[in-house]
Design an enzyme around this catalytic site. Sequence first.
Site, PDB file in Angstrom:
ATOM      1  N   LEU A 140       0.849  -1.185   0.000  1.00  0.00           N
ATOM      2  CA  LEU A 140       0.000   0.000   0.000  1.00  0.00           C
ATOM      3  C   LEU A 140       0.887   1.238   0.000  1.00  0.00           C
ATOM      4  O   LEU A 140       1.505   1.575   1.004  1.00  0.00           O
ATOM      5  CB  LEU A 140      -0.925  -0.007   1.219  1.00  0.00           C
ATOM      6  N   GLU A 141       0.935   1.929  -1.120  1.00  0.00           N
ATOM      7  CA  GLU A 141       1.847   3.053  -1.281  1.00  0.00           C
ATOM      8  C   GLU A 141       1.196   4.386  -0.958  1.00  0.00           C
ATOM      9  O   GLU A 141       1.816   5.444  -1.132  1.00  0.00           O
ATOM     10  CB  GLU A 141       2.406   3.056  -2.708  1.00  0.00           C
ATOM     11  N   ASN A 142      -0.041   4.342  -0.485  1.00  0.00           N
ATOM     12  CA  ASN A 142      -0.740   5.571  -0.119  1.00  0.00           C
ATOM     13  C   ASN A 142      -1.043   5.628   1.372  1.00  0.00           C
ATOM     14  O   ASN A 142      -1.988   6.272   1.804  1.00  0.00           O
ATOM     15  CB  ASN A 142      -2.037   5.697  -0.932  1.00  0.00           C
ATOM     16  N   GLN A 156       7.766   1.872   0.862  1.00  0.00           N
ATOM     17  CA  GLN A 156       8.697   2.801   0.242  1.00  0.00           C
ATOM     18  C   GLN A 156       9.755   3.210   1.275  1.00  0.00           C
ATOM     19  O   GLN A 156       9.584   3.010   2.471  1.00  0.00           O
ATOM     20  CB  GLN A 156       7.937   4.014  -0.280  1.00  0.00           C
TER      21      GLN A 156
END
Length: 562
Positions: free
Chosen positions: A387-389, A418
């Site tokens: 999940l990059e958000n 990230q």
Amino acid sequence: MSPHRRSLRFWSGAVTAALALTVTTVGQASAADVNNARNAGFESGLSDWTCSAGSGTTVSSPVRTGTAALQATPSGQDNARCAQTVRVKPNSTYTLGAWVRGGYAYLGVTGTGTTDVSTWTPDSSSWKQLSTSFTTGSSTTSVTVYTHGWYGQSAYYADDVSVFGPDGGGGTDPGPTIPSAPGGLNVSGTTSSSVSLAWNAVSGATGYTVYRDGTKVTAVSGTSATVTGLAASTSYSFQVTATNGAGESPKSAAVTGTTNKPNGPGPALPKHAVTGYWQNFDNGATVQKLADVQEQYDIIAVAFADATSTPGAVTFNLDSAGLGGYTVDQFKADIRAKQAAGKKVIVSVGGERGTVAVNDAASAANFANSVYSVMQTYGFDGVDIDLENGLNATYMTQALRSLSAKAGSSLIITMAPQTIDMQSTSNSYFQTALNIKDILTVVNMQYYNSGSMLGCDGKVYSQGSVDFLTALACIQLEGGLAPSQVGLGLPASTRGAGSGYVSPTMVNNALDCLAKGTGCGSFKPPRTYPGLRGAMTWSTNWDATAGNAWSNVVGPHVHGLP
């Protein structure tokens, strides 16, 4: 503001000033010094101590050492002062100390014949050491040492009071002796990644140290411990020692603990593993069926699951049209074939455009239930969190623990945060990883598409170098994750990411630096991590596009790590 609050602040300021004058004089005890306090650990009740207004008693918990500690409870008109007269020598310097916790706690001495001193600390939920020093006058043969709290505040606890200096002739408590080795060490439980141990208590011990294959792995205060981050189907030798202020006991007799085999299909995940993302879409990279994924990949993350209209829930839709007519039945059969060959196939949730949000109890339940349903439908071994958000550590932890309860100990959980997500243990991704450490397989941080970041040494490093990989990995390795839970995530080719591509040789150099201490750049990690899990790439498709240059070089190197 009430008069009580005003007087408390005045007292705090006065003591702070006194502390500033006294704390700098604290010195180390010499070899000839003794502890002149008697019943310093309150093992004999309140013998040799006098407490005001019946405010003091001894308790069996909490204690710092031994079996007892002082508990003193102030009232509105009494500060719970407990005191002892201590024999001392004239013209001598003594170090006064005590360990305290609970409410406001004060330690001091009067009758020194020179300058009486004191120190204090505000309330604390754990043991803190107070310490100061004083010098006796030319005719001083005794002083009064005391502890107290503050009017109307909560109870304080004190233990291990000390007045170190020349023997004043008033008698001393016998010092601690090195405890004996613990007996009864046994294996009380195992999973595929952990071994639980228990042993008998040792008289006089204040803590215990656990050794795995001769190396210290943890220290605990009780008589049990669970060692995590272990490889499945592997035997380990364990020993325990007892510790106190006098030192460490000999090691106990060794016991062997063997981790469980995974319950899922195929053999256990290897000690060192390569993870590759398989694209369930055509973006210009080589289109693959799952059967085409290169042999070097041990964990294949199918990218990606799809969000549904139900908060937190996901589903999976095979892009049959985009993959040249690849059918669901073929896909399921390929999953089974990969598993039979010893591979793990998991479903990845998230990605750059992922919109899954788990931010309350309901969405956490939806996530766990839907991921488990997808696993059951297709035969996936687990889930990857990409999940990059952003994510909510509390509810993602809840969701993954619920999923683990459904799937059992064979569940594979990977994460692909990230770089910014793993800069500090306070970040939600890092928190989640630590929260599920006992069921987490590996964190493959994305060392690409990143700006410059801090390494574990506090220096700034730019992507594209060995130092960037090793100094950032060090944050995770020193921040609480086991080496087996850390992998290096890199793009398989220059087309696999917007920035951050490094050659496979540089990936191998970084792995060697972390695992063996060789191949490093200017950054040298504080220790080696031979249990490092391995490496990850985006993606198996871009790797194929580049002629498998990444997996052909990195794969054998990972599998050959110590």
